[in-house]
Design a protein around this motif. Structure first.
Motif, short mmCIF file in Angstrom:
data_model
loop_
_atom_site.label_atom_id
_atom_site.label_comp_id
_atom_site.label_asym_id
_atom_site.label_seq_id
_atom_site.Cartn_x
_atom_site.Cartn_y
_atom_site.Cartn_z
N GLY A 72 0.81 -1.22 0.00
CA GLY A 72 0.00 0.00 0.00
C GLY A 72 0.84 1.27 0.00
O GLY A 72 0.38 2.32 -0.43
N GLN A 84 -16.51 -2.98 -1.34
CA GLN A 84 -16.22 -2.63 0.04
C GLN A 84 -17.37 -3.15 0.90
O GLN A 84 -18.48 -3.29 0.41
CB GLN A 84 -16.10 -1.11 0.22
N HIS A 85 -17.08 -3.43 2.16
CA HIS A 85 -18.12 -3.91 3.05
C HIS A 85 -19.18 -2.81 3.20
O HIS A 85 -18.86 -1.71 3.68
CB HIS A 85 -17.54 -4.27 4.41
N ARG A 88 -19.70 -0.92 6.57
CA ARG A 88 -18.60 -0.17 7.19
C ARG A 88 -18.72 1.29 6.76
O ARG A 88 -19.14 1.57 5.64
CB ARG A 88 -17.28 -0.78 6.74
N GLY A 92 -14.29 4.25 8.40
CA GLY A 92 -13.88 2.93 8.89
C GLY A 92 -12.99 2.22 7.88
O GLY A 92 -11.98 1.60 8.25
N THR A 95 -9.67 3.82 7.85
CA THR A 95 -8.93 3.51 9.07
C THR A 95 -8.31 2.12 9.01
O THR A 95 -7.17 1.91 9.42
CB THR A 95 -9.86 3.64 10.30
N VAL A 96 -9.09 1.16 8.48
CA VAL A 96 -8.56 -0.20 8.33
C VAL A 96 -7.30 -0.17 7.44
O VAL A 96 -6.27 -0.76 7.78
CB VAL A 96 -9.63 -1.13 7.72
N ARG A 99 -4.33 1.64 9.23
CA ARG A 99 -3.69 0.81 10.26
C ARG A 99 -2.88 -0.30 9.63
O ARG A 99 -1.79 -0.64 10.11
CB ARG A 99 -4.75 0.20 11.18
N THR A 100 -3.42 -0.90 8.56
CA THR A 100 -2.68 -1.97 7.90
C THR A 100 -1.34 -1.45 7.39
O THR A 100 -0.31 -2.10 7.54
CB THR A 100 -3.49 -2.54 6.72
N MET A 101 -1.35 -0.25 6.82
CA MET A 101 -0.11 0.30 6.26
C MET A 101 0.79 0.90 7.33
O MET A 101 1.94 1.23 7.06
CB MET A 101 -0.45 1.39 5.24
N GLY A 102 0.26 1.06 8.57
CA GLY A 102 1.06 1.63 9.63
C GLY A 102 1.27 3.13 9.49
O GLY A 102 2.36 3.65 9.73
N VAL A 141 -8.46 5.57 -0.62
CA VAL A 141 -7.74 4.38 -0.14
C VAL A 141 -6.46 4.19 -0.96
O VAL A 141 -5.39 3.90 -0.42
CB VAL A 141 -8.63 3.12 -0.24
N GLY A 145 -1.46 5.64 1.19
CA GLY A 145 -0.08 5.30 1.53
C GLY A 145 0.96 6.13 0.81
O GLY A 145 2.14 5.80 0.86
N ARG B 28 0.07 -6.15 13.70
CA ARG B 28 -0.75 -5.12 13.08
C ARG B 28 -1.89 -5.76 12.28
O ARG B 28 -3.02 -5.28 12.30
CB ARG B 28 0.12 -4.27 12.17
N VAL B 32 -5.86 -5.25 12.99
CA VAL B 32 -6.79 -4.80 11.95
C VAL B 32 -7.93 -5.79 11.78
O VAL B 32 -9.10 -5.40 11.70
CB VAL B 32 -6.04 -4.59 10.61
N ASP B 39 -16.34 -3.39 13.42
CA ASP B 39 -16.62 -2.05 12.89
C ASP B 39 -17.66 -2.02 11.78
O ASP B 39 -17.87 -0.99 11.16
CB ASP B 39 -15.33 -1.35 12.45
N GLN B 101 -18.87 -9.55 0.61
CA GLN B 101 -18.89 -8.09 0.54
C GLN B 101 -17.78 -7.58 -0.37
O GLN B 101 -17.65 -6.38 -0.57
CB GLN B 101 -18.73 -7.49 1.93
N LEU B 110 -3.55 -5.05 0.08
CA LEU B 110 -2.73 -4.43 1.14
C LEU B 110 -1.84 -5.48 1.81
O LEU B 110 -0.72 -5.18 2.22
CB LEU B 110 -3.62 -3.74 2.18
#
Lengths: 310, 270
Positions: A72, A84-85, A88, A92, A95-96, A99-102, A141, A145, B28, B32, B39, B101, B110
């Motif tokens: 990413g 996408q879900h 969510r 959200g 944010t997912v 966080r995954t990419m730090g 998205v 990154g 991490r 997640v 969420d 989904q 990712l």
């Protein structure tokens, strides 16, 4: 930099992608153009490792996509804004990914602002998003990154004219700062206004590729006169001429040559210009005609910005 | 000043090539995946329903159970039963929503290593199972204290010490079973139906079969995970029951996990 080498993908007896090779250079926007079902999405999924190829290879920034330690941060990917879900929120989803990419949490708000979503919209669930909002979220998205490479499948789908303009400027700026952009579209006009290089795919095969100016040059000249004298004069010189409707002619030569011929023949012109859009569209339809399942339907869809299918 | 700050956010800048980024640590990915279980709207309500049913079940025991049944064990059972149904569904959805989904398109770009993503989901599943059983024990204890006070009886703590870990283990296994079904079927609807058939339809059929066919009555403990698994909830398993649990777990949990993982590695994410 994206390098695709002899990529082939077969499903049973059907070849979806057939020996596809091209590169997308840094600092340039590469348009991946083809009718629906031509193999654009499959090729892009193979590039990012979601679909295993039958043969061939693809690298992004010198490595296979999956070999990047934190993909990413190197490559922004948007393959389908609707994937996408639905339950969510936009925030959200960002944010997912953040966080995954730090990345720092502040990056989420930056991107919400950058893609033109309001804070309130970001807190809504994606189920309630319009396709245009999903595209903006998907681009957020992809850009999150701060990548060097962008891979976008039909990103203009569902965007309003203002949104399309915004995205065009965004991608132009990204490429001008040295980034690599590969974007696909079945809309010729969309590719034409933004791409520096164009790769045309039909029926899983590359049917044309080059810089936009090369491909436009190949499209020839559009000229308009009264009568048929100019057509005769051009044909005498061995320059191919086709009627382009409404008294116009499409000529396989640059405008300067056509102008000289007209002057020599003493024919007054009412219009003389590079065929550009018309020419490329003709080429696009011509090149892909054999691969269209339903020519008329596809033609209609090319002009329909509201299409939702990927 | 402001103009510069705005300009900065408005220009995503490709950085010079050749820089290196650190790999994504497993902690991490687990964090997640844990977040993703809560969420979404469905995830949130599934989790909330666990707490709600725990409180309702406790209240029901306090209000309706005869005095001598107001014991810790009964509270634990009343809370545990709805939980054993809901938690595996949470585990199923954590895997299948990536397909149903289609969020897997983002997840697996990712983090391209699918095994890592699934391992993280597995760890998150186990963590949720352990924490929620902790909640159940806690709510049960509060219910037991309230119940005995309301009914004016002595507070009965009648749970064997082995059950303090046997029940969490049962919960973890139940949740992992859902996880395995999800991984194998990769479709929310299919996996939930399969799980409900397994949990609600198979037990009476197995009961019927073992009552009429003596050969099945003999093999049943070894192959029926429902049967071997249920033991953990109400007694300390014997050595043979442990062996039963091991073989049936292999059949119902390990086999689908391995098959699902092999298929997933080759699958196309669309």
């Amino acid at each position: 930099m994206i390098t695709v080498e002899s990529l082939t993908k077969q499903y049973g007896g059907f070849t979806a992608v057939d020996d596809v090779s091209f590169t997308a250079e840094p600092g340039r926007v590469t348009g991946f153009l083809g009718p629906n079902g031509a193999g654009k999405s499959t090729t892009m999924r193979i590039i990012v490792g979601l679909t295993p190829p039958s043969s061939g290879s693809a690298t992004v920034s010198g490595r296979r996509f999956a070999e990047h330690p934190n993909p990413g941060r190197e490559v922004g990917v948007l393959l389908d804004a609707s994937a996408q879900h639905a339950g969510r929120t936009g925030r959200g989803i960002l944010t997912v990914a953040q966080r995954t990419m730090g990345l720092p949490a502040s990056r989420v708000d930056e991107l919400v602002e950058l893609v033109g979503l309001t804070s309130k919209e970001a807190d809504r669930r994606v189920r309630n998003y319009s396709l245009g909002m999903r595209q903006r979220l998907g681009i957020a998205v992809a850009l999150l990154g701060d990548p060097d490479v962008l891979i976008l499948d039909e990103p203009a789908n569902g965007l309003d004219p203002g949104g399309i303009r915004w995205m065009r400027d965004l991608l132009r700026g990204f490429a001008d700062r040295g980034g690599t952009v590969l974007l696909s579209s079945h809309l010729l006009h969309e590719i034409e206004v933004i791409a520096d290089d164009i790769v045309v795919i039909g029926g899983g095969r590359i049917v044309a590729q080059g810089t936009k100016s090369e491909l436009l040059q190949a499209a020839g000249t559009l000229v308009r006169t009264r009568g048929t004298e100019l057509a005769h004069a051009l044909e005498l010189r061995g320059i191919p001429v086709q009627p382009a409707g409404d008294g116009a002619l499409r000529v396989d030569a640059d405008p300067a040559t056509v102008g000289e011929v007209a002057l020599a023949a003493g024919v007054p012109l009412t219009e003389l210009r590079s065929a550009e859009s018309a020419g490329l569209e003709e080429m696009f339809l011509e090149l892909t005609a054999n691969d269209d399942r339903d020519h008329n339907q596809d033609n209609k869809q090319d002009h329909n910005h509201e299409r939702t299918a990927a | 000043m402001t103009a510069i700050a705005v300009e900065k956010t408005r220009t995503p800048s490709p950085r010079p090539a050749g820089r290196t980024t650190a790999p994504i640590p497993m902690t991490r990915v687990v964090g997640v995946e844990l977040r993703k279980m809560f969420d979404t709207r469905s995830g949130f309500w599934l989790m909330a329903s666990i707490v709600i049913t725990a409180v309702l079940a406790s209240a029901a025991v306090v209000l309706f159970a005869p005095d001598d049944a107001v014991t810790y064990n009964n509270f634990a059972a009343a809370i545990g039963v709805p939980m054993t149904i809901i938690l595996p569904i949470v585990a199923i959805l954590s895997v299948t929503s990536e397909w149903s989904q289609r969020s897997g398109l983002t997840t697996f770009t990712l983090v391209p290593n699918r095994g890592r993503v699934m391992a993280a989901k597995g760890v998150a599943t186990v963590l949720v199972a352990i924490v929620s059983i902790g909640v159940a024990f806690g709510v049960g204890a509060v219910g037991n204290l309230i119940g005995s006070t309301v009914n004016g009886t002595d507070t009965v703590w009648d749970m064997e010490s082995t059950q303090l870990w046997a029940i969490p283990l049962a919960n973890v296994l139940g949740m992992l079973l859902g996880f395995a079904f999800g991984l194998l079927l990769r479709s929310s609807a299919a996996a939930i139906v399969a799980y409900l058939v397994y949990a609600l339809v198979l037990p009476p059929l197995a009961e019927l079969l073992s009552a009429t066919q003596s050969w099945f009555a003999d093999v049943r403990p070894w192959v029926d995970f429902n049967y071997a698994h249920a033991v953990l909830f109400d007694q300390t398993p014997s050595a043979e029951q442990w062996a039963n649990l091991a073989t049936s777990t292999g059949l119902w949990l390990v086999l689908p996990l391995v098959a699902g993982m092999v298929l997933l590695r080759r699958a196309e994410v669309k």
